[in-house]
Scaffold this motif. Sequence first.
Motif, short mmCIF file in Angstrom:
data_model
loop_
_atom_site.label_atom_id
_atom_site.label_comp_id
_atom_site.label_asym_id
_atom_site.label_seq_id
_atom_site.Cartn_x
_atom_site.Cartn_y
_atom_site.Cartn_z
N ALA A 10 -30.70 43.37 8.28
CA ALA A 10 -30.96 44.08 9.53
C ALA A 10 -32.31 43.67 10.12
O ALA A 10 -32.44 43.47 11.33
CB ALA A 10 -30.92 45.59 9.29
N ALA A 11 -33.32 43.53 9.26
CA ALA A 11 -34.65 43.13 9.73
C ALA A 11 -34.61 41.71 10.31
O ALA A 11 -35.21 41.44 11.36
CB ALA A 11 -35.65 43.20 8.59
N CYS A 12 -33.90 40.80 9.64
CA CYS A 12 -33.81 39.43 10.14
C CYS A 12 -33.07 39.37 11.47
O CYS A 12 -33.49 38.66 12.40
CB CYS A 12 -33.10 38.54 9.10
SG CYS A 12 -34.04 38.26 7.59
N VAL A 13 -31.97 40.12 11.58
CA VAL A 13 -31.21 40.15 12.84
C VAL A 13 -32.05 40.77 13.95
O VAL A 13 -32.07 40.27 15.09
CB VAL A 13 -29.89 40.94 12.65
CG1 VAL A 13 -29.19 41.15 13.99
CG2 VAL A 13 -28.97 40.21 11.69
N GLY A 14 -32.79 41.84 13.63
CA GLY A 14 -33.66 42.46 14.62
C GLY A 14 -34.72 41.50 15.12
O GLY A 14 -35.04 41.48 16.32
N ASN A 15 -35.26 40.69 14.22
CA ASN A 15 -36.25 39.69 14.63
C ASN A 15 -35.64 38.70 15.62
O ASN A 15 -36.25 38.35 16.64
CB ASN A 15 -36.76 38.92 13.40
CG ASN A 15 -37.73 39.74 12.58
OD1 ASN A 15 -38.21 40.79 13.00
ND2 ASN A 15 -38.03 39.26 11.39
N VAL A 16 -34.44 38.22 15.32
CA VAL A 16 -33.77 37.25 16.20
C VAL A 16 -33.52 37.86 17.57
O VAL A 16 -33.78 37.23 18.61
CB VAL A 16 -32.44 36.77 15.58
CG1 VAL A 16 -31.64 35.96 16.58
CG2 VAL A 16 -32.71 35.93 14.33
N LEU A 17 -33.04 39.11 17.60
CA LEU A 17 -32.75 39.76 18.88
C LEU A 17 -34.01 39.92 19.72
O LEU A 17 -34.01 39.63 20.93
CB LEU A 17 -32.10 41.12 18.63
CG LEU A 17 -30.68 41.10 18.04
CD1 LEU A 17 -30.25 42.51 17.67
CD2 LEU A 17 -29.70 40.48 19.02
N THR A 18 -35.09 40.39 19.10
CA THR A 18 -36.34 40.59 19.85
C THR A 18 -36.90 39.27 20.37
O THR A 18 -37.29 39.17 21.54
CB THR A 18 -37.38 41.29 18.96
OG1 THR A 18 -36.87 42.56 18.54
CG2 THR A 18 -38.69 41.50 19.71
N LEU A 19 -36.94 38.26 19.51
CA LEU A 19 -37.49 36.97 19.93
C LEU A 19 -36.61 36.30 20.98
O LEU A 19 -37.12 35.61 21.87
CB LEU A 19 -37.65 36.05 18.71
CG LEU A 19 -38.73 36.47 17.71
CD1 LEU A 19 -38.70 35.59 16.47
CD2 LEU A 19 -40.11 36.43 18.35
N THR A 20 -35.30 36.52 20.91
CA THR A 20 -34.40 35.97 21.93
C THR A 20 -34.71 36.58 23.30
O THR A 20 -34.76 35.86 24.31
CB THR A 20 -32.93 36.25 21.55
OG1 THR A 20 -32.63 35.60 20.31
CG2 THR A 20 -31.98 35.73 22.63
N LEU A 21 -34.93 37.89 23.32
CA LEU A 21 -35.24 38.56 24.59
C LEU A 21 -36.57 38.08 25.16
O LEU A 21 -36.69 37.82 26.37
CB LEU A 21 -35.28 40.08 24.38
CG LEU A 21 -33.93 40.75 24.16
CD1 LEU A 21 -34.11 42.18 23.68
CD2 LEU A 21 -33.11 40.74 25.46
#
Length: 290
Positions: A163-174
């Motif tokens: 979940a932490a890794c996916v959250g990082n990807v989502l935030t950095l993508t935005l």
Amino acid sequence: MISARWLFWGPTLIWASTWHVILYQLDSGVPVLNSVAWRFALAAVLLGVLARWQQASLRLPLSAHGWMLATGIVQYSGNYLSVYEAERHIPSGLVAVLFCLMVYGNALSGQLFFGQRVTRRFLAAASGGVLGVVLIFWPEIAATGARPTAALGLGLGLLAVVAACVGNVLTLTLTRRGLPLVPVLAWSMGYGAAFLVTLSLASGEGLHFDARAPYVLSLLYLAVAGSVIAFVLYFKLAQAQGPARAALTGVVIPVIALVISALFEGWQVTPLAVSGMALCLASLFAASRP
């Protein structure tokens, strides 16, 4: 302009101290669902104020809100709930070891989604750091098999890491799409808090709060330092140097957290733990070399 050194050490020192501060939340009797919700609700409001002070608009494209809702549910709800629940079934030291695996998860996601290559030397040094954390917590890890629900705890811990890794990807993508970081974090944490409140009400747990000083002060610290300051610095580091290098914070945090534990909680230093700490710090030095 904040130096790269402070972008790393700021969230590292703050999150290391939150391990101790969270104890005041757990001792209060307030359900975890509520405590995490209040933490990120307050952080979202403070980030909104910070965004306005920076003259950054909180009006983001409608298409981004779906992504921020997903980020809030994954990063600031699922991640934290899984960590708290995992520690009911396995030692906190094993959870710390699992979170070191974020180095590999972030390295893989950085290469897949952002084209950021990670060297073999970096991965080797990061592996040394993970081994160091294993040495630090080896007595706890060795006793895990005696717990009847250890498998469930391991599953929850790994779910938190994912979940932490996916959250990082989502935030950095935005943010790579040009959206300002602080408003993105404000909306994401706000959505995460709203999801937790909804979940608490739907489950019949209700809403609870503890007005005593230890709970309120620890909540303020976790919201202001542990959420607003730490996450802003962490994601600025990830933007500047890549998510894999940002995840190195997870290798150093256990070392500092145990020093705090020795000072305030009576944790006894052992030769094996000292060896693990030394290996963590040496690995960090090797991984962060230009």
